[in-house]
Design a protein around this motif. Structure first.
Motif, PDB file in Angstrom:
ATOM      1  N   LEU A   1      14.872  -2.330  64.809  1.00  0.00           N
ATOM      2  CA  LEU A   1      13.581  -2.360  65.487  1.00  0.00           C
ATOM      3  C   LEU A   1      12.411  -2.394  64.508  1.00  0.00           C
ATOM      4  O   LEU A   1      11.344  -2.918  64.826  1.00  0.00           O
ATOM      5  CB  LEU A   1      13.444  -1.150  66.418  1.00  0.00           C
ATOM      6  N   ASP A   2      12.595  -1.844  63.304  1.00  0.00           N
ATOM      7  CA  ASP A   2      11.532  -1.878  62.306  1.00  0.00           C
ATOM      8  C   ASP A   2      11.239  -3.291  61.815  1.00  0.00           C
ATOM      9  O   ASP A   2      10.185  -3.539  61.228  1.00  0.00           O
ATOM     10  CB  ASP A   2      11.894  -0.998  61.107  1.00  0.00           C
ATOM     11  N   GLN A   3      12.181  -4.198  62.036  1.00  0.00           N
ATOM     12  CA  GLN A   3      12.028  -5.566  61.539  1.00  0.00           C
ATOM     13  C   GLN A   3      11.534  -6.526  62.617  1.00  0.00           C
ATOM     14  O   GLN A   3      11.502  -7.736  62.403  1.00  0.00           O
ATOM     15  CB  GLN A   3      13.369  -6.073  60.988  1.00  0.00           C
ATOM     16  N   ILE A   4      11.159  -6.003  63.791  1.00  0.00           N
ATOM     17  CA  ILE A   4      10.606  -6.836  64.861  1.00  0.00           C
ATOM     18  C   ILE A   4       9.085  -6.793  64.762  1.00  0.00           C
ATOM     19  O   ILE A   4       8.493  -5.720  64.628  1.00  0.00           O
ATOM     20  CB  ILE A   4      11.069  -6.338  66.243  1.00  0.00           C
ATOM     21  N   THR A   5       8.441  -7.928  64.843  1.00  0.00           N
ATOM     22  CA  THR A   5       6.983  -7.959  64.730  1.00  0.00           C
ATOM     23  C   THR A   5       6.339  -7.261  65.928  1.00  0.00           C
ATOM     24  O   THR A   5       6.908  -7.241  67.026  1.00  0.00           O
ATOM     25  CB  THR A   5       6.462  -9.401  64.657  1.00  0.00           C
ATOM     26  N   PRO A   6       5.144  -6.680  65.746  1.00  0.00           N
ATOM     27  CA  PRO A   6       4.440  -6.081  66.890  1.00  0.00           C
ATOM     28  C   PRO A   6       4.228  -7.064  68.028  1.00  0.00           C
ATOM     29  O   PRO A   6       4.327  -6.691  69.200  1.00  0.00           O
ATOM     30  CB  PRO A   6       3.112  -5.624  66.278  1.00  0.00           C
ATOM     31  N   ALA A   7       3.942  -8.323  67.704  1.00  0.00           N
ATOM     32  CA  ALA A   7       3.734  -9.325  68.757  1.00  0.00           C
ATOM     33  C   ALA A   7       5.004  -9.538  69.569  1.00  0.00           C
ATOM     34  O   ALA A   7       4.959  -9.677  70.798  1.00  0.00           O
ATOM     35  CB  ALA A   7       3.275 -10.643  68.135  1.00  0.00           C
ATOM     36  N   ALA A   8       6.150  -9.575  68.889  1.00  0.00           N
ATOM     37  CA  ALA A   8       7.424  -9.755  69.595  1.00  0.00           C
ATOM     38  C   ALA A   8       7.729  -8.560  70.480  1.00  0.00           C
ATOM     39  O   ALA A   8       8.194  -8.707  71.617  1.00  0.00           O
ATOM     40  CB  ALA A   8       8.545  -9.990  68.592  1.00  0.00           C
ATOM     41  N   LYS A   9       7.484  -7.347  69.979  1.00  0.00           N
ATOM     42  CA  LYS A   9       7.703  -6.149  70.789  1.00  0.00           C
ATOM     43  C   LYS A   9       6.828  -6.187  72.040  1.00  0.00           C
ATOM     44  O   LYS A   9       7.277  -5.854  73.136  1.00  0.00           O
ATOM     45  CB  LYS A   9       7.376  -4.898  69.972  1.00  0.00           C
ATOM     46  N   THR A  10       5.576  -6.578  71.854  1.00  0.00           N
ATOM     47  CA  THR A  10       4.648  -6.637  72.974  1.00  0.00           C
ATOM     48  C   THR A  10       5.100  -7.660  74.004  1.00  0.00           C
ATOM     49  O   THR A  10       5.026  -7.423  75.212  1.00  0.00           O
ATOM     50  CB  THR A  10       3.237  -6.987  72.480  1.00  0.00           C
ATOM     51  N   ALA A  11       5.583  -8.803  73.542  1.00  0.00           N
ATOM     52  CA  ALA A  11       6.055  -9.842  74.459  1.00  0.00           C
ATOM     53  C   ALA A  11       7.233  -9.345  75.287  1.00  0.00           C
ATOM     54  O   ALA A  11       7.299  -9.568  76.504  1.00  0.00           O
ATOM     55  CB  ALA A  11       6.444 -11.091  73.674  1.00  0.00           C
ATOM     56  N   ILE A  12       8.167  -8.666  74.642  1.00  0.00           N
ATOM     57  CA  ILE A  12       9.344  -8.157  75.359  1.00  0.00           C
ATOM     58  C   ILE A  12       8.924  -7.133  76.399  1.00  0.00           C
ATOM     59  O   ILE A  12       9.379  -7.150  77.547  1.00  0.00           O
ATOM     60  CB  ILE A  12      10.353  -7.549  74.366  1.00  0.00           C
ATOM     61  N   SER A  13       8.025  -6.236  76.027  1.00  0.00           N
ATOM     62  CA  SER A  13       7.582  -5.186  76.950  1.00  0.00           C
ATOM     63  C   SER A  13       6.797  -5.751  78.119  1.00  0.00           C
ATOM     64  O   SER A  13       6.837  -5.205  79.219  1.00  0.00           O
ATOM     65  CB  SER A  13       6.733  -4.163  76.198  1.00  0.00           C
ATOM     66  N   SER A  14       6.086  -6.854  77.911  1.00  0.00           N
ATOM     67  CA  SER A  14       5.243  -7.422  78.961  1.00  0.00           C
ATOM     68  C   SER A  14       6.018  -8.241  79.981  1.00  0.00           C
ATOM     69  O   SER A  14       5.518  -8.504  81.076  1.00  0.00           O
ATOM     70  CB  SER A  14       4.158  -8.308  78.343  1.00  0.00           C
ATOM     71  N   ALA A  15       7.225  -8.662  79.650  1.00  0.00           N
ATOM     72  CA  ALA A  15       7.952  -9.621  80.477  1.00  0.00           C
ATOM     73  C   ALA A  15       8.467  -8.993  81.772  1.00  0.00           C
ATOM     74  O   ALA A  15       8.850  -7.825  81.812  1.00  0.00           O
ATOM     75  CB  ALA A  15       9.112 -10.212  79.680  1.00  0.00           C
ATOM     76  N   ASP A  16       8.485  -9.809  82.831  1.00  0.00           N
ATOM     77  CA  ASP A  16       9.133  -9.400  84.076  1.00  0.00           C
ATOM     78  C   ASP A  16      10.646  -9.455  83.927  1.00  0.00           C
ATOM     79  O   ASP A  16      11.369  -8.668  84.545  1.00  0.00           O
ATOM     80  CB  ASP A  16       8.726 -10.334  85.224  1.00  0.00           C
ATOM     81  N   ALA A  17      11.128 -10.404  83.131  1.00  0.00           N
ATOM     82  CA  ALA A  17      12.569 -10.585  82.940  1.00  0.00           C
ATOM     83  C   ALA A  17      12.846 -10.828  81.464  1.00  0.00           C
ATOM     84  O   ALA A  17      12.048 -11.468  80.766  1.00  0.00           O
ATOM     85  CB  ALA A  17      13.083 -11.764  83.768  1.00  0.00           C
ATOM     86  N   VAL A  18      13.972 -10.316  80.988  1.00  0.00           N
ATOM     87  CA  VAL A  18      14.406 -10.522  79.609  1.00  0.00           C
ATOM     88  C   VAL A  18      15.808 -11.118  79.652  1.00  0.00           C
ATOM     89  O   VAL A  18      16.707 -10.563  80.300  1.00  0.00           O
ATOM     90  CB  VAL A  18      14.420  -9.204  78.806  1.00  0.00           C
ATOM     91  N   ILE A  19      15.990 -12.241  78.960  1.00  0.00           N
ATOM     92  CA  ILE A  19      17.256 -12.960  78.982  1.00  0.00           C
ATOM     93  C   ILE A  19      17.720 -13.191  77.554  1.00  0.00           C
ATOM     94  O   ILE A  19      16.924 -13.552  76.682  1.00  0.00           O
ATOM     95  CB  ILE A  19      17.103 -14.302  79.720  1.00  0.00           C
ATOM     96  N   GLY A  20      19.021 -12.991  77.311  1.00  0.00           N
ATOM     97  CA  GLY A  20      19.546 -13.225  75.973  1.00  0.00           C
ATOM     98  C   GLY A  20      21.019 -12.902  75.883  1.00  0.00           C
ATOM     99  O   GLY A  20      21.650 -12.463  76.857  1.00  0.00           O
ATOM    100  N   TYR A  21      21.567 -13.116  74.711  1.00  0.00           N
ATOM    101  CA  TYR A  21      22.951 -12.750  74.407  1.00  0.00           C
ATOM    102  C   TYR A  21      23.072 -11.232  74.504  1.00  0.00           C
ATOM    103  O   TYR A  21      22.173 -10.494  74.109  1.00  0.00           O
ATOM    104  CB  TYR A  21      23.293 -13.273  73.014  1.00  0.00           C
ATOM    105  N   SER A  22      24.177 -10.759  75.044  1.00  0.00           N
ATOM    106  CA  SER A  22      24.337  -9.330  75.328  1.00  0.00           C
ATOM    107  C   SER A  22      24.119  -8.458  74.093  1.00  0.00           C
ATOM    108  O   SER A  22      23.513  -7.378  74.189  1.00  0.00           O
ATOM    109  CB  SER A  22      25.717  -9.068  75.930  1.00  0.00           C
ATOM    110  N   LEU A  23      24.571  -8.885  72.916  1.00  0.00           N
ATOM    111  CA  LEU A  23      24.379  -8.093  71.704  1.00  0.00           C
ATOM    112  C   LEU A  23      22.893  -7.915  71.406  1.00  0.00           C
ATOM    113  O   LEU A  23      22.436  -6.812  71.081  1.00  0.00           O
ATOM    114  CB  LEU A  23      25.070  -8.765  70.516  1.00  0.00           C
ATOM    115  N   TYR A  24      22.126  -8.986  71.550  1.00  0.00           N
ATOM    116  CA  TYR A  24      20.696  -8.911  71.256  1.00  0.00           C
ATOM    117  C   TYR A  24      19.969  -8.064  72.297  1.00  0.00           C
ATOM    118  O   TYR A  24      19.029  -7.328  71.964  1.00  0.00           O
ATOM    119  CB  TYR A  24      20.092 -10.317  71.204  1.00  0.00           C
TER     120      TYR A  24
END
Length: 659
Positions: A426-449
């Motif tokens: 989590l320390d290697q995720i940009t603040p913008a990316a964290k914000t995008a994930i938190s803002s989303a209605d839905a999150v889609i991806g590979y189960s590991l991610y």
């Protein structure tokens, strides 16, 4: 990045000290907020200066801003806003950032005003700790008064405070959902307090013991609650009703409006559940209809006579057929609008409408799709057959019919947020990316991610994890939800644009004739796997380098071999992605042989497994011995060039500067 915060605009930030201004300035640049400061800080750049008392200034901002962010003591903020508070359904969101920037507090209008969500987003930007004091956040559940917002539902009357209190106590809440998406149900945490349906419909002893303490109705119909009952009730209205309109030329907006109101009242339907208006194409410029749609923000869908003529209706008219070429306008248009039989401005060119038009009725129930449909519709899903309305005080005449769609109209512009989450820590995720994930209605991806970012997810989000081989399905699913109107984050490890999902999503959009605007797309870069691996061993990428994937699932192996030969001969530092899988073991050996033709056997090689994750493993070796080290799909192989060297367990490729 500002698009993530657009639901909170206009947004004002307030600082009274240089430290507070310093904390809020970069946040304002990111969010598009206006930073207000006193005259003593007027020399600062990119600020607005308020005159007079801060109390008076806040009072002037309060009625026309959706959110206020303070960087001052929480007690001071409370005293400033206390005289202005009226109701949580209308008060703006109020968030407080502490003077050290370490904590972000949701102070007011956490649910309906969105302060909880804004707090999460700001905390992601500032790398701070969000402080949410609402019971729903602590329980890991969506707030009862906000659960329908992503789907465009209208919040009706009811005792929202008491129902929320029942949820907070963990007591049973009966949910009766007759329309709208059920996706929210599928993503509740285990042990949630909601009971779906009617206990009396089941003969099990378990259901007989169920005694709900509150009730949630989700329906286009008005529910009449018994005044004698002490059971608190609330209602959501999904926008599933399509109103078919036929009218004489020149009919007034007022008469059309009255006809819709009378029809809804006569059949116990709520105007809050109206998705839009449907009519024959020759009425596309009918002033009364156009004015009403503009005033109510209803989409208008029109259909040619031959399409309406093909629809079976309960009340056809020979007179209407002789006049406009179809025996029905109102009923047929309502059904066409509800079934999504014609592409229009409501949705994108393909995707959701194409899916809706292919729905089949089996028996009495509509076959569900993966949008989570709940409606039970018959072959003629008319909630109200045609009603002819005239008025002595108004010119013209109106025919109204209402049909129910299996998919609600969200009224929202969908977004696709293509997010790179970096190597996994989590320390290697940009603040913008964290914000995008938190803002989303839905999150889609590979189960590991999805698992790697579990702590960034929030209650109420739709989380869909698909296996590693289903990249295309992930892209199509994300687009489907975005075309419907949701904000969807598609996550990839590393950078989403480097062997990630960004290209696949954009390719799929292009194949659908995407106009480049709807749905909106924003790409959030991440630290790539090769950057992460390189950082763990030193500075091997200081000179020209390239990346090559050894996976031949999408690229023919002869093409990969040519690229390996070119890279080796050109003396590029080379990063090998996907070096070896369970069934693909020879490619890495071939790559080694190719590089040995052009480079010395003692050329430094770094083998980095799961960089920055808990099971990270790093080995520095040489080109001739690299195959002695375990290599798999989670491994990044970095092959140095002729200048690369190892010094004290650090891999260095000289850039060529004179030292």
């Amino acid at each position: 990045m500002a698009s993530v915060f657009e639901n909170f605009q206009p947004l004002a930030a307030i600082a009274t000290t240089p430290t507070g201004a310093q904390i809020l300035q970069p946040l304002c640049q990111t969010t598009g907020a206006t930073l207000w400061v006193p005259n003593s800080l007027s020399t600062l750049e990119q600020v607005a200066v308020y005159k007079g008392s801060l109390k008076d200034h806040i009072a002037s901002l309060w009625p026309n801003h959706r959110a206020l962010v303070f960087c001052l003591a929480a007690g001071a903020a409370v005293r400033l806003i206390a005289p202005l508070l009226t109701d949580k359904s209308s008060d703006p969101a109020v968030v407080v950032v502490d003077q050290g920037g370490g904590f972000v507090i949701s102070l007011c209008s956490g649910h309906q005003g969105g302060a909880d969500q804004l707090t999460r987003l700001i905390a992601s930007q500032l790398d701070s700790t969000p402080i949410l004091t609402g019971a729903a956040a602590d329980l890991g559940l969506p707030g009862v008064d906000v659960l329908g917002i992503p789907f465009g539902w209208y919040r009706g009357k009811g005792d929202w405070t008491r129902v929320s209190a029942v949820v907070a106590r963990g007591e049973i809440v009966q949910v009766i959902q007759e329309a709208g998406s059920t996706l929210w149900q599928a993503h509740l945490r285990d042990g949630h307090p909601f009971y779906f349906g009617f206990p009396e419909d089941s003969a099990t002893s378990e259901s007989e013991s169920i005694s709900p303490k509150a009730r949630i109705w989700i329906s286009p119909t008005h529910q009449q609650f018994s005044p004698e009952s002490d059971l608190p009730n609330v209602q959501w209205y999904p926008r599933v009703m399509w109103v078919g309109i036929g009218c004489e030329r020149g009919t007034s907006k007022q008469l059309i409006e009255m006809a819709i109101r009378q029809t809804c009242e006569g059949y116990g339907l709520s105007e809050n559940a109206i998705a839009g208006i449907a009519t024959i194409d020759r009425k596309a410029d009918e002033v009364g209809i156009v004015q009403l749609c503009q005033e109510r923000h209803w989409p208008l869908r029109t259909f040619p006579a031959d399409v309406l003529r093909s629809v079976t209706v309960p009340n056809p008219s020979d007179v209407v057929a002789a006049e406009v070429g179809t025996p029905s306008v109102a009923e047929a248009a309502a059904l066409c609008g509800a079934r999504g039989l014609k592409v229009s401005k409501l949705f994108a060119k393909r995707g959701l409408l194409a899916k809706v038009s292919k729905l089949k009725v089996e028996g009495s129930k509509l076959k569900r799709t993966n949008l989570g449909l709940s409606a039970t519709l018959r072959e003629q899903p008319l909630l109200a057959p045609k009603q002819i309305v005239k008025s002595a005080n108004q010119l013209g005449a109106v025919t109204v019919a209402i049909a129910q769609s299996p998919v609600e109209y969200t009224g929202r512009m969908g977004k696709l947020l293509l997010v790179g989450i970096g190597p996994g820590n989590l320390d290697q995720i940009t603040p913008a990316a964290k914000t995008a994930i938190s803002s989303a209605d839905a999150v889609i991806g590979y189960s590991l991610y999805i698992n790697l970012i579990a702590s960034l997810r929030r209650p109420g989000q739709i989380i869909e994890a698909l296996p590693i081989t289903q990249e295309t399905q992930r892209a199509k699913r994300a687009i489907e939800l975005a075309e419907w109107g949701l904000t969807v984050a598609v996550v990839s490890s590393g950078d989403c644009g480097i062997y990630g999902m960004a290209g696949l999503v954009l390719e799929e959009l292009r194949s659908r004739g995407w106009d480049g605007k709807t749905p909106q797309v924003e790409v959030f870069p991440g630290i790539t796997a090769l950057q992460a691996a390189a950082s763990r061993v030193g500075a091997p990428l200081m000179h020209d380098f390239c990346a090559i994937s050894l996976s031949d699932l999408l690229t023919p192996w002869p093409v990969i071999e040519k690229r390996l030969e070119a890279s080796a001969a050109a003396d590029f530092v080379t990063a090998l992605y996907n070096p070896r899988s369970r069934n693909r073991t020879e490619q890495i050996a071939i790559a080694q042989r190719i590089f040995l033709k052009h480079r010395k056997p003692d050329t430094p090689v770094a083998i980095v497994v799961s960089a920055y994750r808990d099971d990270e493993n790093i080995t520095l070796t040489t080109l001739d011995k690299m195959l002695e080290i375990p290599i798999d799909m989670l491994t990044m192989v970095l092959i140095g060039n002729q200048s690369t060297d190892i010094h004290q367990d650090w891999m260095i490729t000289p850039r060529g500067y004179q030292i």
